[in-house]
Motif scaffolding. Structure first.
Motif, mmCIF file in Angstrom:
data_model
loop_
_atom_site.group_PDB
_atom_site.id
_atom_site.type_symbol
_atom_site.label_atom_id
_atom_site.label_comp_id
_atom_site.label_asym_id
_atom_site.label_seq_id
_atom_site.Cartn_x
_atom_site.Cartn_y
_atom_site.Cartn_z
ATOM 1 N N ALA A 288 -3.147 5.827 6.042
ATOM 2 C CA ALA A 288 -3.598 5.705 4.654
ATOM 3 C C ALA A 288 -3.139 4.397 4.025
ATOM 4 C CB ALA A 288 -3.096 6.887 3.830
ATOM 5 N N TRP A 289 -1.983 3.875 4.471
ATOM 6 C CA TRP A 289 -1.493 2.615 3.914
ATOM 7 C C TRP A 289 -1.386 1.500 4.950
ATOM 8 C CZ3 TRP A 289 1.585 7.067 4.167
ATOM 9 C CH2 TRP A 289 2.633 7.037 5.083
ATOM 10 N N ALA B 31 0.832 -1.201 0.000
ATOM 11 C CA ALA B 31 0.000 0.000 0.000
ATOM 12 C C ALA B 31 0.871 1.257 0.000
ATOM 13 C CB ALA B 31 -0.928 -0.008 1.205
ATOM 14 N N ALA C 36 1.678 6.277 -7.081
ATOM 15 C CA ALA C 36 0.571 7.108 -7.546
ATOM 16 C C ALA C 36 0.963 8.583 -7.572
ATOM 17 C CB ALA C 36 -0.651 6.903 -6.649
ATOM 18 N N SER C 37 1.677 9.025 -6.537
ATOM 19 C CA SER C 37 2.119 10.425 -6.490
ATOM 20 C C SER C 37 3.116 10.716 -7.608
ATOM 21 C CB SER C 37 2.749 10.734 -5.131
ATOM 22 O OG SER C 37 1.797 10.627 -4.089
ATOM 23 N N THR D 165 -3.047 11.409 -0.889
ATOM 24 C CA THR D 165 -2.707 10.185 -0.155
ATOM 25 C C THR D 165 -1.997 10.495 1.148
ATOM 26 O OG1 THR D 165 -2.522 8.946 -2.222
ATOM 27 C CG2 THR D 165 -1.446 7.999 -0.286
ATOM 28 N N TRP D 166 -1.232 11.583 1.169
ATOM 29 C CA TRP D 166 -0.393 11.903 2.316
ATOM 30 C C TRP D 166 -1.070 12.820 3.327
ATOM 31 C CZ3 TRP D 166 3.281 8.523 1.714
ATOM 32 C CH2 TRP D 166 3.611 8.122 0.402
ATOM 33 N N THR E 195 2.361 1.621 -3.419
ATOM 34 C CA THR E 195 1.305 2.051 -4.337
ATOM 35 C C THR E 195 1.045 3.545 -4.202
ATOM 36 O OG1 THR E 195 0.236 -0.135 -4.219
ATOM 37 C CG2 THR E 195 -1.100 1.694 -5.014
ATOM 38 N N SER E 196 1.054 4.041 -2.975
ATOM 39 C CA SER E 196 0.850 5.471 -2.730
ATOM 40 C C SER E 196 1.982 6.300 -3.323
ATOM 41 C CB SER E 196 0.737 5.734 -1.222
ATOM 42 O OG SER E 196 -0.377 5.063 -0.666
ATOM 43 N N CYS F 14 -9.578 9.240 8.887
ATOM 44 C CA CYS F 14 -9.364 9.529 7.465
ATOM 45 C C CYS F 14 -10.589 10.215 6.878
ATOM 46 C CB CYS F 14 -9.082 8.252 6.671
ATOM 47 S SG CYS F 14 -7.548 7.405 7.108
#
Length: 297
Positions: free
Chosen positions: A149-150, A84, A91-92, A139-140, A87-88, A158
């Motif tokens: 988040a992860w 996760a 994505a960024s 995400t952050w 992945t974050s 959240c």
């Protein structure tokens, strides 16, 4: 019984796209340097975007080795938080890679336009970047503490996940609108030039390939809803792939106009040399085909 796994497909397509558009970018750089042209900000922006795409591919590969692409129940529990996190990060990075590739073409257009058209290009560049930032940062900041988040096991709060999904769809839609607008803008310049119609169409099509990136942005926006699915590691295949496709298409599309001019000049040079060798035609009498000055591209 074999465990369902989308990981190999995701990784293979990601690497293939990375090397494909990297080849076009390398040819673009060679085409400029071989003609003693200096690289400009659009080139450096495009190189940075490709580098980010390369990093994204590496991160995807690492995640796949840990289990990304499989159903959550088939992944070792100790790897879930790590996947996760990767992945974050990916994505960024993909947000900056994709937006940078589009901005590069906008920077190219800044050298070709003046007046209101130039201001519109600036508007496009600035809004692309500003619209991208929330997608890259959500995400952050969406959880407190960010680690939640992860890693769901961490105590905290959240925001509603719908916020990130809806904004992702908006960002994809805005990218598509700007892609279409910037792709059509060169035609306004070409139509006023004294050129053969076939030449206008050739240059226009070469400089309008950003339309394909816009189409990819729309498709990616459709698949962004996969972010809402609980089993994203398996079901997120399409949005992951189309994110890479969008960036690779933009890099390739931004490189083709330069390559078109390069190969056209090479062909013209060979034709001239053949005429001189076969017919002893003086260089001063050889007429080169008229084309739009693309030395700035």
């Amino acid at each position: 019984m074999a465990v369902p796994d989308n990981g190999p497909v995701i990784v293979s397509i990601s690497w293939w796209l990375c090397f494909l558009c990297g080849g076009f970018l390398a040819l673009r750089v060679y085409a400029k340097l071989s003609r003693s042209q200096s690289l400009w900000w659009d080139d450096y922006t495009l190189i940075t975007s490709w580098t980010l795409l390369l990093i994204q591919s590496v991160i995807t590969q690492i995640g796949q080795r840990l289990g990304f692409g499989k159903h959550t129940v088939d992944i070792a529990p100790c790897n879930l938080a790590t996947i996760a996190l990767y992945t974050s990060i990916g994505a960024s990075i993909s947000c900056f890679a994709s937006t940078g590739s589009k901005i590069s073409f906008g920077v190219t257009l800044l050298r070709l336009f003046k007046g209101p058209s130039k201001w519109f290009v600036w508007f496009s560049i600035v809004t692309l970047f500003m619209a991208m930032l929330p997608s890259a940062l959500l995400t952050w900041i969406i959880c407190t503490p960010p680690e939640k988040a992860w890693n769901p096991s961490v105590e905290g709060k959240c925001w509603d996940p719908v916020i990130a999904t809806d904004y992702g769809i908006f960002n994809a839609a805005w990218c598509a609108v700007i892609d279409f607008a910037l792709a059509l803008l060169p035609w306004t310049l070409l139509w006023g030039l004294q050129m053969r119609m076939t030449e206008k169409i050739g240059v226009g099509v070469a400089m309008s390939l950003g339309v394909l990136s816009g189409v990819c942005a729309i498709i990616k926006g459709v698949y962004v809803v996969q972010l809402r699915e609980q089993d994203f590691f398996y079901n997120g295949k399409d949005v992951t792939i189309w994110t890479s496709v969008e960036t690779a298409t933009a890099i390739t599309g931004a490189s083709i106009p330069v390559l078109r001019v390069f190969f056209k000049e090479k062909r013209s040079t060979h034709v001239t040399q053949d005429r001189r060798n076969d017919e002893s035609v003086p260089q001063a009498q050889v007429k080169r085909p008229r084309s739009i000055s693309m030395s700035q591209v």
